[in-house]
Each structure stands twice: as C-alpha cells, then as structure tokens.
Design a protein around this motif. Structure first.
Motif, PDB file in Angstrom:
ATOM      1  N   THR A 153       1.019  -1.320   0.183  1.00  0.00           N
ATOM      2  CA  THR A 153      -0.076  -0.032   0.157  1.00  0.00           C
ATOM      3  C   THR A 153       0.933   1.298  -0.004  1.00  0.00           C
ATOM      4  N   MET A 154       0.468   2.310  -0.734  1.00  0.00           N
ATOM      5  CA  MET A 154       1.127   3.384  -1.032  1.00  0.00           C
ATOM      6  C   MET A 154       0.385   4.621  -1.282  1.00  0.00           C
ATOM      7  N   ASN A 191      10.127   3.765   4.189  1.00  0.00           N
ATOM      8  CA  ASN A 191      10.092   5.057   4.163  1.00  0.00           C
ATOM      9  C   ASN A 191      10.890   5.480   3.179  1.00  0.00           C
ATOM     10  N   LYS A 251       3.961  -7.350   9.292  1.00  0.00           N
ATOM     11  CA  LYS A 251       3.888  -6.026   8.673  1.00  0.00           C
ATOM     12  C   LYS A 251       5.184  -5.339   8.481  1.00  0.00           C
ATOM     13  N   TYR A 252       5.443  -4.922   7.129  1.00  0.00           N
ATOM     14  CA  TYR A 252       6.704  -3.976   6.872  1.00  0.00           C
ATOM     15  C   TYR A 252       6.246  -2.505   6.757  1.00  0.00           C
ATOM     16  N   THR A 253       7.283  -1.646   6.886  1.00  0.00           N
ATOM     17  CA  THR A 253       7.138  -0.351   6.497  1.00  0.00           C
ATOM     18  C   THR A 253       8.586   0.182   5.917  1.00  0.00           C
ATOM     19  N   THR A 268      10.252  -8.132   8.714  1.00  0.00           N
ATOM     20  CA  THR A 268       8.744  -8.073   9.130  1.00  0.00           C
ATOM     21  C   THR A 268       8.475  -8.111  10.436  1.00  0.00           C
ATOM     22  N   THR A 327       3.681   0.513   2.973  1.00  0.00           N
ATOM     23  CA  THR A 327       3.447  -0.529   3.842  1.00  0.00           C
ATOM     24  C   THR A 327       2.999  -1.925   3.328  1.00  0.00           C
ATOM     25  N   LEU A 344      14.210  -5.248   4.627  1.00  0.00           N
ATOM     26  CA  LEU A 344      13.269  -4.972   5.634  1.00  0.00           C
ATOM     27  C   LEU A 344      13.150  -6.116   6.591  1.00  0.00           C
ATOM     28  N   GLU A 392       5.509   6.595   2.368  1.00  0.00           N
ATOM     29  CA  GLU A 392       5.573   5.480   3.333  1.00  0.00           C
ATOM     30  C   GLU A 392       4.796   4.346   2.500  1.00  0.00           C
TER      31      GLU A 392
END
Length: 267
Positions: free
Chosen positions: A6-7, A59, A55-57, A50, A20, A48, A18
């Motif tokens: 998602t962006m 930036n 979940k991952y984020t 999780t 995610t 990254l 961000e």
C-alpha cells in the motif's frame, strides 16, 4: 505466501512517503521476523524485516519526477514459497497556482512610484503558490508578442512594467519553475489609455499696473491627484517656453509688458 503493498495515491516531488504491506502465509496469518528485499526501478535499495504481525514499513523520499517501479521480494527456500509484489507509480511535479490582478483599462505614465503603483502598474498584484500554500522557487516572466518585458523571482513582491503604447494589449504571464514544480501560464488583457493632466493656477491677481512684474504660479498633477514632476511643461503669453515644475509646482515671471490684456497658457 503472499505480500501486499500500500502506498499514497499521489506522491509529489520532494515528498517523504511511506510504503507498507504484510507478508502472509496461506492462512492469511502474518509471518514475523522475515527478511524482504526492496527493489526500486530494478535496483536493490535495502532490506526490511517483518514485524510480529507480518507487517513491513518502508520510508522513501521522492527525488526524481516520473514513472517508477517498486518491488518487494520474499525468498526463503527452506520453508515458504517465493513471493513478491510489484507496483508501478508516478512521482508528480508539485502543483502550482498562478493568479494576477490586471485592470481592464490601464492608465499610462512615464514613471512608476510607490504612490501611483496601484493606478499605473500593469499588474496590480499577483500570487504564485504550491499545493501547501508556499511560494515555489523559480521566476515569473511577463511576455507580449514573444518579447519578454520583465522577469522577476517568485519571491519578489511586485512587477514594475508599465504599458508604453496606447491600445489593447494581450500579455502572457509565465511561471518558469525550478525542477519538480509545475509550470503555469495565464493570459492578461488590458487597454492602455493616456492619463489626464490637470494644471491649476494659484495666482488670483487679475490686474497689474503698467511695468509691474506679473508672476504666475500653479501646480500640475494627474487626474488621480499624483504630483507630476516629469515631462515637459510649457507656459507663456504669446509664445510658450519650457518651465521647471519640480514637485509638481511651477512659477513664471513676465516683465516689461505693454499695456493690454494677456492670456497665459500652460501645456
């Protein structure tokens, strides 16, 4: 396994944004503590890990305007099948808004001053703003018939151009942006007309004795009440001569006049 991504729907130049998503197993449960590889435009940029819920984020900073592709890859041969997600997106120029206030009729003048600017300046006011209501970097150009009449920085507060030819005019006001900002162009129209000049005599004396010096005084100003200290003022009885009118005031003395009636003319 599967990966979601998602962006933001709109990303502008110089934005921090961000990305995610989740790494899920076949039962849609999050897979924790797994390493994901991030590719941007085909180049690996980082890895990254999780979180406990899968979940991952990520930036990122929007540095280059145009089309981009981001890909998140999970590849662990021991237990889970390889999984990846790819999204194409655009980094957009920062949107801008350009407005300007021009009268349908612009009174002409020889000199622009702080006092008469509101009457005689072609562009009475202007505004250039970005989507966050900040002044964007770049320049503003005033153009007529492909000729650039004036260029100012967007941080400037006023244009100084005044029309020099009577009649109808169509101008183009251009925002020439710095990189990453949206260019803007608007059209301005006005009719340039001459400004009326008012000459007032201060002298009230009408009768003079033979041989007496006749002194004529007065003021010169525009129809809007502005002092007129430039241009040429001529005054005389039978013939006209140039006379100073600094600060919008003038005086002229005549001597040796014969007996008779005279008419003083100023123009």
């Amino acid at each position: 396994t599967s990966i979601s991504l998602t962006m933001p729907s709109a990303i502008y130049y110089n934005d921090d944004y961000e990305v995610t998503g989740f790494l899920l197993d076949e039962n849609n449960n999050g897979i924790a503590s797994k390493t994901l590889i991030v590719f941007l435009d085909g180049t690996q940029i980082q890895t990254l890990t999780t979180a406990s819920n899968g979940k991952y984020t990520l930036n990122l900073h929007a540095e280059i305007v145009g089309s981009h592709t981001i890909k998140i890859v999970y590849d662990e041969l021991c237990r889970y099948l390889e999984s990846e997600v790819t999204v194409d997106y655009n980094i957009l120029n920062i949107p801008t808004t350009l407005t300007a206030n021009v009268s349908s009729e612009t009174k002409m003048t020889n000199a622009l001053t702080a006092q008469n600017r509101s009457v005689h300046a072609l562009i009475k006011s202007f505004s250039i703003r970005d989507h966050k209501n900040n002044i964007p970097p770049g320049t503003l150009q005033l153009v007529e018939n492909s000729s650039t009449l004036e260029t100012i920085n967007t941080s400037a507060t006023a244009f100084n151009y005044i029309p020099t030819v009577e009649g109808s005019h169509t101008y183009t006001l251009k925002y020439v942006p710095a990189y990453g900002y949206e260019a803007k162009t608007i059209t301005l129209t006005t009719t340039a007309v001459k400004t009326n000049v008012i000459i007032t005599y201060s002298t009230t004396q009408k009768l003079f004795a033979l041989g007496e010096t006749v002194k004529i005084t007065g003021t010169i100003h525009t129809e809007h009440g502005f002092t007129l200290a430039y241009g040429t003022l001529k005054i005389g009885l039978s013939s006209l001569t140039d006379i100073s009118h600094a600060n919008g005031k003038f005086n002229k003395s005549f001597t040796g006049l014969a007996l008779g009636q005279y008419t003083c003319t100023a123009q």
